[in-house]
Scaffold this motif. Structure first.
Motif, PDB file in Angstrom:
ATOM      1  N   GLU A  50       8.852   7.237  -2.968  1.00 50.38           N
ATOM      2  CA  GLU A  50       9.736   6.686  -4.038  1.00 50.38           C
ATOM      3  C   GLU A  50       9.235   5.056  -4.054  1.00 50.38           C
ATOM      4  N   ASP A  51       9.081   4.446  -2.829  1.00 52.06           N
ATOM      5  CA  ASP A  51       8.567   3.075  -2.816  1.00 52.06           C
ATOM      6  C   ASP A  51       7.249   2.934  -2.616  1.00 52.06           C
TER       7      ASP A  51
ATOM      8  N   ALA B  38       0.894  -1.323  -0.088  1.00 51.13           N
ATOM      9  CA  ALA B  38      -0.076  -0.057  -0.071  1.00 51.13           C
ATOM     10  C   ALA B  38       0.949   1.396  -0.087  1.00 51.13           C
ATOM     11  N   HIS B  39       0.641   2.114   0.936  1.00 47.08           N
ATOM     12  CA  HIS B  39       1.379   3.292   1.106  1.00 47.08           C
ATOM     13  C   HIS B  39       2.807   3.160   1.446  1.00 47.08           C
ATOM     14  N   SER B  40       3.216   2.358   2.241  1.00 43.73           N
ATOM     15  CA  SER B  40       4.714   2.229   2.773  1.00 43.73           C
ATOM     16  C   SER B  40       4.701   0.824   3.104  1.00 43.73           C
ATOM     17  N   PRO B  41       6.221   0.547   3.320  1.00 44.16           N
ATOM     18  CA  PRO B  41       6.445  -0.933   3.608  1.00 44.16           C
ATOM     19  C   PRO B  41       5.685  -1.322   5.129  1.00 44.16           C
TER      20      PRO B  41
ATOM     21  N   VAL C 124       4.256   8.929 -10.017  1.00 40.76           N
ATOM     22  CA  VAL C 124       3.584   8.006 -10.840  1.00 40.76           C
ATOM     23  C   VAL C 124       4.267   7.955 -12.305  1.00 40.76           C
ATOM     24  N   PHE C 125       4.556   9.210 -13.003  1.00 39.50           N
ATOM     25  CA  PHE C 125       5.090   8.912 -14.281  1.00 39.50           C
ATOM     26  C   PHE C 125       6.261   8.074 -14.300  1.00 39.50           C
ATOM     27  N   GLU C 126       7.128   8.220 -13.459  1.00 38.44           N
ATOM     28  CA  GLU C 126       8.284   7.285 -13.318  1.00 38.44           C
ATOM     29  C   GLU C 126       7.991   5.883 -13.099  1.00 38.44           C
ATOM     30  N   GLN C 127       7.043   5.394 -12.487  1.00 37.70           N
ATOM     31  CA  GLN C 127       6.520   4.048 -12.283  1.00 37.70           C
ATOM     32  C   GLN C 127       5.932   3.580 -13.635  1.00 37.70           C
TER      33      GLN C 127
END
Length: 315
Positions: free
Chosen positions: A219-220, A187-190, A308-311
């Motif tokens: 970033e993650d 989800a949002h973070s690990p 989101v673009f980078e993903q």
């Protein structure tokens, strides 16, 4: 009037009350606001929707607790020792039952930096294994950032990770409550978890769900995976009541609108930009105006679009 307002907010029929420009709502306490009873025996001290500051003592997330009848379960250690201590003071005003467990909703500072206080009280602390690893790796940096904004309010705060970890779920039967601590998926973070009370149809969602403030994409944070987790695991809970990680208690329709639907919208806009050959520099400015009323929009919208673009560029 306070009870009526809280009820209306919980049902999603009242306007959002939190705002970055509202001053501290609980003068005399390090907590940003006094705990309110969301449903019988389930309480939450609602944090500011602004970023963490000296003025809000870093209390910009929700610090919740369940008075089970045979002890208290706290959700989130707090962003500093002083916040954990202040929350415990409030709990002791409400009940004589001892705190028997603290649950960290993820590995972020406002979930774990107050752990040292609870450890001093001899309270076990539970977190997902990924959240524990995240805090172990980045805890020193997280603590330094908190010390920078909290200055003297950081006194007493030292790093203390969870004493117990789990992977998929941890079921707790305590008093009158069945408490399901669930890692539903990325989800949002690990290590993000949600605390599900099936008999009460209430979920303490953590950072799975946002509604009053714009969600941040780290970033993650893999948005495609977050959407899959939402659709296959979080939505099927069919919760009646939702205490999100940030903002007032509400319902599934509201958090769906501002979490799931926002992620779908942003990915569609960035996807259109990619199909037209657009660059990263221009992707920052894809249209997000339908969400400009959300708190932290100015801080997060362009950053979210870029990530989101980078993903999506490599999906």
């Amino acid at each position: 009037m306070r009870a009526l307002t809280a009820c209306l907010v919980a049902l999603g029929t009242a306007p959002a009350l939190a705002d970055e420009n509202i001053p501290d709502q609980y003068p005399g306490s390090p907590l940003y606001s006094k705990p309110v009873e969301v449903i019988p025996h389930v309480w939450s001290a609602i944090g500011a929707t602004a970023p963490p500051t000296y003025e809000n003592t870093g209390h910009n997330n929700n610090l919740s607790f369940i008075v089970t009848g045979d002890g208290v379960v706290v959700v989130n250690g707090g962003a500093a020792y002083v916040l954990a201590e202040a929350l415990h003071d409030e709990i002791k005003r409400i009940t004589d039952q001892p705190v028997k467990l603290v649950i960290n909703e993820n590995g972020q500072g406002h979930a774990m930096l107050g752990n040292a206080y609870w450890a001093e009280q001899g309270v076990p602390i539970l977190a997902h294994v990924d959240a524990a690893e995240e805090f172990e790796e980045y805890g020193a940096q997280i603590l330094r950032r908190m010390e920078e904004y909290n200055r003297d309010k950081a006194e007493g705060t030292v790093l203390a990770g969870p004493s117990e970890t789990f992977e998929d779920e941890k079921i707790i039967e305590m008093g009158d409550f069945r408490i399901e601590v669930l890692h539903l998926g990325p989800a949002h973070s690990p290590g993000d978890i949600s605390v599900w009370l099936p008999e009460q149809s209430l979920v303490i969602a953590g950072d799975m769900a946002f509604h009053e403030r714009m969600l941040p994409i780290f970033e993650d944070t893999i948005t495609k995976d977050w959407l899959e987790t939402w659709e296959t695991a979080f939505e099927p809970l069919e919760a009646t009541y939702v205490i999100p990680g940030h903002g007032h208690p509400t319902n599934m329709a509201q958090v769906r609108r501002y979490t799931h639907d926002y992620l779908v919208y942003l990915r569609e806009k960035v996807g259109e930009h990619l199909e037209s050959g657009g660059s990263l520099a221009d992707a920052y400015y894809v249209d997000q105006t339908p969400y400009k009323h959300l708190h932290t929009y100015e801080e997060l919208a362009t950053r979210n679009a870029g990530r989101v673009f980078e993903q999506m560029e490599f999906e």
